[in-house]
Design an enzyme around this catalytic site. Structure first.
Site, mmCIF file in Angstrom:
data_model
loop_
_atom_site.group_PDB
_atom_site.id
_atom_site.type_symbol
_atom_site.label_atom_id
_atom_site.label_comp_id
_atom_site.label_asym_id
_atom_site.label_seq_id
_atom_site.Cartn_x
_atom_site.Cartn_y
_atom_site.Cartn_z
ATOM 1 N N ARG A 92 0.835 -1.281 -0.202
ATOM 2 C CA ARG A 92 -0.081 0.054 -0.110
ATOM 3 C C ARG A 92 0.748 1.381 -0.083
ATOM 4 O O ARG A 92 0.607 2.270 0.604
ATOM 5 C CB ARG A 92 -0.982 -0.065 1.133
ATOM 6 C CG ARG A 92 -1.930 -1.165 1.266
ATOM 7 C CD ARG A 92 -2.890 -0.942 0.040
ATOM 8 N NE ARG A 92 -3.985 -2.069 0.624
ATOM 9 C CZ ARG A 92 -4.053 -3.163 0.061
ATOM 10 N NH1 ARG A 92 -2.994 -3.676 -0.756
ATOM 11 N NH2 ARG A 92 -5.240 -3.836 0.269
ATOM 12 N N SER A 147 -10.519 -0.768 3.439
ATOM 13 C CA SER A 147 -9.892 -1.213 4.631
ATOM 14 C C SER A 147 -9.405 0.145 5.035
ATOM 15 O O SER A 147 -8.723 1.070 4.623
ATOM 16 C CB SER A 147 -8.553 -2.028 4.316
ATOM 17 O OG SER A 147 -9.085 -3.054 4.005
ATOM 18 N N GLU A 201 -4.957 3.704 6.301
ATOM 19 C CA GLU A 201 -4.502 3.762 4.977
ATOM 20 C C GLU A 201 -5.033 5.079 4.081
ATOM 21 O O GLU A 201 -4.318 5.352 3.359
ATOM 22 C CB GLU A 201 -5.509 2.467 4.332
ATOM 23 C CG GLU A 201 -4.725 1.317 3.585
ATOM 24 C CD GLU A 201 -5.547 0.437 2.840
ATOM 25 O OE1 GLU A 201 -6.361 1.095 2.091
ATOM 26 O OE2 GLU A 201 -5.525 -0.725 2.665
HETATM 27 N N1 EPU Z 1 -10.602 -11.048 10.497
HETATM 28 C C1 EPU Z 1 -11.348 -11.028 11.625
HETATM 29 N N2 EPU Z 1 -12.385 -10.191 11.876
HETATM 30 C C2 EPU Z 1 -12.630 -9.275 11.198
HETATM 31 C C3 EPU Z 1 -12.082 -9.156 10.012
HETATM 32 C C4 EPU Z 1 -11.118 -10.050 9.445
HETATM 33 O O1 EPU Z 1 -11.052 -12.042 12.278
HETATM 34 O O2 EPU Z 1 -13.953 -8.434 11.394
HETATM 35 C C5 EPU Z 1 -9.593 -12.009 10.091
HETATM 36 C C6 EPU Z 1 -10.122 -13.098 9.021
HETATM 37 O O3 EPU Z 1 -10.840 -13.855 9.497
HETATM 38 C C7 EPU Z 1 -8.764 -13.508 8.316
HETATM 39 C C8 EPU Z 1 -7.968 -12.074 8.502
HETATM 40 O O4 EPU Z 1 -8.727 -11.089 9.424
HETATM 41 O O5 EPU Z 1 -8.405 -14.404 8.741
HETATM 42 C C9 EPU Z 1 -7.914 -11.252 7.318
HETATM 43 O O6 EPU Z 1 -9.086 -10.798 6.704
HETATM 44 P P1 EPU Z 1 -9.492 -10.733 5.188
HETATM 45 O O7 EPU Z 1 -8.903 -12.014 4.515
HETATM 46 O O8 EPU Z 1 -10.750 -10.462 5.030
HETATM 47 O O9 EPU Z 1 -8.555 -9.695 4.652
HETATM 48 P P2 EPU Z 1 -7.839 -8.309 5.232
HETATM 49 O O10 EPU Z 1 -6.632 -8.344 5.722
HETATM 50 O O11 EPU Z 1 -8.991 -7.868 6.182
HETATM 51 C C10 EPU Z 1 -6.838 -7.370 3.070
HETATM 52 C C11 EPU Z 1 -6.584 -6.134 2.360
HETATM 53 C C12 EPU Z 1 -8.002 -5.903 1.494
HETATM 54 C C13 EPU Z 1 -7.930 -7.045 0.617
HETATM 55 C C14 EPU Z 1 -8.050 -8.370 1.208
HETATM 56 C C15 EPU Z 1 -8.201 -9.501 0.405
HETATM 57 C C16 EPU Z 1 -5.487 -4.271 3.511
HETATM 58 C C17 EPU Z 1 -5.321 -3.284 4.770
HETATM 59 N N3 EPU Z 1 -6.513 -4.935 3.264
HETATM 60 O O12 EPU Z 1 -7.805 -7.114 4.051
HETATM 61 O O13 EPU Z 1 -8.014 -4.581 0.842
HETATM 62 O O14 EPU Z 1 -9.215 -6.786 -0.295
HETATM 63 O O15 EPU Z 1 -7.001 -8.498 2.156
HETATM 64 O O16 EPU Z 1 -6.919 -9.713 -0.366
HETATM 65 O O17 EPU Z 1 -4.240 -5.040 3.110
HETATM 66 C C18 EPU Z 1 -8.326 -2.351 0.902
HETATM 67 O O18 EPU Z 1 -6.999 -2.060 0.880
HETATM 68 O O19 EPU Z 1 -9.271 -1.125 1.122
HETATM 69 C C19 EPU Z 1 -8.934 -3.803 1.064
HETATM 70 C C20 EPU Z 1 -10.333 -3.903 0.992
#
Ligand code: EPU
Length: 342
Positions: free
Chosen positions: A168, A242, A338
Site C-alpha cells: 500500500r 480497509s 490507509e
Molecule cells: N478478520 C477477523 N475479523 C474481522 C475481519 C477479519 O477476524 O472483522 C480476520 C479474517 O478471518 C482473516 C483475516 O482477519 O483471517 C484477514 O481478513 P481478510 O482476508 O478479509 O483480509 P484483510 O486483511 O482484512 C486485506 C486487504 C483488503 C483486501 C483483502 C483480500 C489490507 C489493509 N486490506 O484485507 O484490501 O481486499 O486483504 O486480499 O491489506 C483495501 O485495502 O481497501 C482492501 C479492501
C-alpha cells in the site's frame, strides 16, 4: 485567470469521496486533458497555490473544507498499445474507473487484473496505493506510467523500480514524489495466463463451484462475489475499504503475541517479518458492528469503517483514534491508517 482552465469555487466534494463526507473545495479543477496542467503552471493566479490531487475519492478522509486547489483527475482513454516479452501492453488514462478498466481487459480476452476486480477508485490512483487484493498487487502486472511533475511540467515515464512499490505504498506517497501527478498507466498482461489462486478463500470459492480450470472472467466473478459478501458497496454505505493497513511486526513480536493470543492471525513475509490481520485485532477489541455517533465499524469486516448516514469526517476520525488506542493497549500494536487525511 486563464480562460482554458474552468476552475470552479466552493464545489461540494461529497459526491466525490466514497465515505460521502461533506467538504467543500474552495477551488476545483476537473482535469480531462494533461495540457491543462501546463496551463496551470503559467497561470499567475493559480501557479503558486498548494494542490490536492483527487482520483476516485476512495482513499481519503475529508475532515474539513479543502483550501488547496483540488485537481480532480478525469483523463479518459483505454487502449492496447503493444506487445512485449509475451505480454500485451494495455494503457488507461488516470481518470478511468478502475473496475471498468478491469472489465475492458476481460472483454479483450486478457487475464491478469481479475483478482483486483471491484476495487473502488481510478486507474491513476491504483499505483499510488499499489492496490492489492486476493494475492495480487498492481506491481505484479505493472509495466510503466506517465507522470507530470507539477513543478516543472516535465513528463516522466516511470517503471516499477522508479515507483518504489511497497505494501500500500509507492514513491508518490513520499516527499520526492509529492509533485508527481499520474496521467496514464500501462499494464503488462500475460498471453500465457494462469489463474492466481494463492489466496485460500478465492481458491476454495472456485473449487466449491467445481471450477478446476477457471477463465479470467470466472475468477473475476468469484472475486466480485467475495467482495460483495464481505465489503460494503460505497454506493449504499459510505466507506473507504480497509481503513487501516495490516501491521507488519518482527518475528519476535509475533511470537510474543502468539504466546498470549494463540488465535492471532499472522502471515510470514518473505523478509522474515510477520503481517498481522488488523481486522482480527480490531474484532478482538470488540469493535465490530459498534458505532460512535454516525461513524461505525462494518459488522461483517472490522477493518472497514463506515458512514452510517450523515457522518462528519471528524466523527470518523474520532472512531479511528478510539480503535487505534484500544488495539495499542491490548496488543501493543500501532495501526496505521490507509486513507489520506485532509
Ligand atoms: N478478520 C477477523 N475479523 C474481522 C475481519 C477479519 O477476524 O472483522 C480476520 C479474517 O478471518 C482473516 C483475516 O482477519 O483471517 C484477514 O481478513 P481478510 O482476508 O478479509 O483480509 P484483510 O486483511 O482484512 C486485506 C486487504 C483488503 C483486501 C483483502 C483480500 C489490507 C489493509 N486490506 O484485507 O484490501 O481486499 O486483504 O486480499 O491489506 C483495501 O485495502 O481497501 C482492501 C479492501
Amino acid at each position: 485567470m486563464s480562460p482554458e482552465l474552468p476552475v470552479e469555487h466552493d464545489v461540494s466534494l461529497q459526491p466525490f469521496n466514497t465515505f460521502g463526507l461533506p467538504a467543500l473545495a474552495r477551488r476545483y479543477l476537473r482535469v480531462t486533458d494533461p495540457a491543462q496542467l501546463d496551463c496551470l503552471r503559467t497561470d499567475a493566479a493559480l501557479a503558486g497555490l498548494p494542490r490536492f490531487v483527487l482520483g476516485g475519492g476512495s482513499n481519503v478522509l475529508l475532515t474539513r473544507n479543502v483550501a488547496a486547489l483540488v485537481l480532480h483527475m478525469a483523463i479518459p482513454g483505454r487502449e492496447i498499445v503493444g506487445e512485449e516479452g509475451g505480454a500485451v501492453l494495455v494503457r488507461a488514462g488516470a481518470g478511468e474507473h478502475w473496475h471498468g478498466f478491469v472489465e475492458y481487459t476481460l472483454a479483450q480476452g486478457l487475464g491478469g487484473l481479475e483478482n483486483l476486480s471491484l476495487i473502488p477508485g481510478t486507474v491513476g490512483a491504483a499505483p499510488i496505493q499499489n492496490i492489492g487484493a486476493y494475492g495480487l498487487e498492481i506491481k505484479d502486472v505493472f509495466h510503466s506510467l506517465t507522470a507530470c511533475d507539477l513543478a516543472t511540467g516535465e513528463r516522466r515515464t516511470m517503471g516499477a523500480a522508479d515507483c518504489r512499490f511497497g505494501y500500500r505504498d509507492s514513491v508518490f506517497k513520499h516527499a520526492d514524489g509529492a509533485n508527481l501527478v499520474v496521467l496514464d498507466v500501462t499494464f503488462a498482461l500475460p498471453r500465457a495466463w494462469q489463474p492466481n489462486l494463492r489466496y485460500a478463500e478465492l481458491a476454495h470459492a472456485l473449487q466449491d463451484s467445481g471450477m478446476q480450470a477457471p477463465t479470467p472472467r470466472q475468477v473475476s466473478d468469484a472475486v466480485v462475489a467475495i467482495r460483495r459478501r464481505k465489503l460494503p458497496d460505497p454506493a449504499e454505505i459510505g466507506n473507504a475499504g480497509s481503513f487501516f493497513k495490516n501491521p507488519v511486526v518482527t518475528a519476535g513480536q509475533c511470537a510474543a503475541l502468539l504466546a498470549r493470543f494463540p488465535a492471532l492471525v499472522h502471515h510470514a513475509q518473505a523478509d522474515g517479518s510477520e503481517k498481522l490481520a488488523a481486522g482480527w485485532l480490531i474484532d478482538q477489541c470488540g469493535w465490530k458492528g459498534k458505532n460512535m455517533g454516525a461513524a461505525g465499524v462494518y459488522p461483517k469486516q472490522a477493518l472497514v469503517l463506515v458512514n452510517t448516514g450523515g457522518a462528519s469526517g471528524a466523527e470518523v476520525l474520532a472512531l479511528a483514534q478510539a480503535i487505534q488506542a484500544d488495539v495499542l493497549e491490548k496488543f501493543g500494536v500501532a495501526l496505521e491508517p490507509e486513507p489520506v487525511f485532509i
